[in-house]
Structures are given as structure tokens and as C-alpha cells.
Design a protein around this motif. Sequence first.
Motif, mmCIF file in Angstrom:
data_model
loop_
_atom_site.group_PDB
_atom_site.id
_atom_site.type_symbol
_atom_site.label_atom_id
_atom_site.label_comp_id
_atom_site.label_asym_id
_atom_site.label_seq_id
_atom_site.Cartn_x
_atom_site.Cartn_y
_atom_site.Cartn_z
ATOM 1 N N GLY A 116 0.810 -1.216 0.000
ATOM 2 C CA GLY A 116 0.000 0.000 0.000
ATOM 3 C C GLY A 116 0.840 1.260 0.000
ATOM 4 N N LEU A 117 1.907 1.264 0.784
ATOM 5 C CA LEU A 117 2.800 2.435 0.833
ATOM 6 C C LEU A 117 3.520 2.623 -0.495
ATOM 7 N N GLU A 118 3.920 1.523 -1.104
ATOM 8 C CA GLU A 118 4.584 1.601 -2.405
ATOM 9 C C GLU A 118 3.630 2.197 -3.448
ATOM 10 N N GLU A 119 2.359 1.766 -3.421
ATOM 11 C CA GLU A 119 1.360 2.323 -4.337
ATOM 12 C C GLU A 119 1.162 3.821 -4.119
ATOM 13 N N GLU A 120 1.354 4.287 -2.887
ATOM 14 C CA GLU A 120 1.214 5.711 -2.555
ATOM 15 C C GLU A 120 2.462 6.515 -2.925
ATOM 16 N N GLY A 121 3.504 5.837 -3.415
ATOM 17 C CA GLY A 121 4.726 6.530 -3.805
ATOM 18 C C GLY A 121 5.745 6.699 -2.690
ATOM 19 N N CYS A 122 5.553 5.972 -1.588
ATOM 20 C CA CYS A 122 6.515 6.062 -0.485
ATOM 21 C C CYS A 122 7.756 5.224 -0.803
ATOM 22 N N THR A 123 8.913 5.755 -0.469
ATOM 23 C CA THR A 123 10.164 5.032 -0.688
ATOM 24 C C THR A 123 10.794 4.553 0.615
ATOM 25 N N THR A 124 10.440 5.190 1.734
ATOM 26 C CA THR A 124 10.896 4.739 3.047
ATOM 27 C C THR A 124 9.686 4.642 3.967
ATOM 28 N N VAL A 125 9.841 3.866 5.033
ATOM 29 C CA VAL A 125 8.773 3.682 6.005
ATOM 30 C C VAL A 125 9.376 3.663 7.408
ATOM 31 N N THR A 126 8.639 4.249 8.354
ATOM 32 C CA THR A 126 9.074 4.279 9.751
ATOM 33 C C THR A 126 7.989 3.667 10.634
ATOM 34 N N VAL A 127 8.380 3.341 11.845
ATOM 35 C CA VAL A 127 7.452 2.863 12.872
ATOM 36 C C VAL A 127 8.027 3.253 14.229
ATOM 37 N N TRP A 128 7.176 3.708 15.140
ATOM 38 C CA TRP A 128 7.580 4.022 16.512
ATOM 39 C C TRP A 128 7.244 2.816 17.387
#
Length: 172
Positions: A116-128
Motif C-alpha cells: 500500500g505504501l509503495e502504491e502511494e509513492g513512499c520510498t521509506t517507512v518508519t514505525v515508533w
Amino acid sequence: MSDYEVRPAVMRDAKAIAEVHAAAARATYDGILPEDQLRALAPATREAKWREAIEFSEPQVQVAVCGEQVVGFVGYDRSRDAKTPSTTGEIWAIYVLPEHWGKGVGVALWDAARDGLEEEGCTTVTVWVPLRNDRAIRFHELAGFKRQMTTAKTTSVGAVKIEEVRLKRNVA
């Protein structure tokens, strides 16, 4: 893993998502939060939040189901952290019922969020993640996330202060 299916959440899932959230949070924070605060982690306090998230897709929510039962969920979207590029996504929440831990549900949810994030154009992802949540830190590290130790912050859960650290990885 064939026992589990991941799909977009629908409004009728909100109560089950709240129940998963409460049960997993109680198990996660056992020994960290006092007993009265563990009891306060009730589904009723979360259902409205998840209804709103599903209605407005903020965050986007996917559920893992086993048969008809929701056994886990992930909420993800753009990063909420200040000064992050628009190509940075964030796992806002990922929870699985404790009796389904270690069975691949979290991995399936992470895969759905990554897609889903890739489809949104995100290249990095974070989590707390709370520093004392060894299970969650280990899960995310096995999924390729790396700790960003300079990001440690203190948040309040009721009257208890919890130290959190941000983990980050590439989406692809």
C-alpha cells in the motif's frame, strides 16, 4: 500462512479491530503498565477511532482474518513526523491477537502495508516502538527495519512514561 487472508478493513470490522488492539496492547504492556491502566485498555475506548480511520482512510487499515475472525490489523499512511519528506510512510499501528503471535500474521500485515505504501509513492517507512517492547522491536528488525537511536522520545500512556524509538527501512 494459508489460514490467514489480508484485506482492506470495512466499517463492520471496527469493533473487532478495537478488540484486537485492546487484547494485544494488554499483552504487550503487561509488566510495563500498572494493572488498573491495563484494564483501561478496553475495546470501547478504541472503536470510534477505528471507525473514523476506516471511513476517512487515515490511516489506511488492513485486517488479517482467519475464517470470519479478525485476528490482526495494520494502519499505515504518510509519516506523521514533522519535517519528513512526502515519500516517507509510517506504520501507525500493527497488532495481532496474542494467540496468533508467531504464526505469520504480522508478516502478512506488513507485506500488505508495504504494498500500500509503495502504491502511494513512499520510498521509506518508519514505525515508533516502545523500547521495552522486545517482541515488536525484534519483529521489525527481522522485517529489515533499523533503529534510529537519535529519535528516542518519551510518550505518556496514562500516568506512565514510555520511551519509544523510531525504526526505518526502505519500502522496496
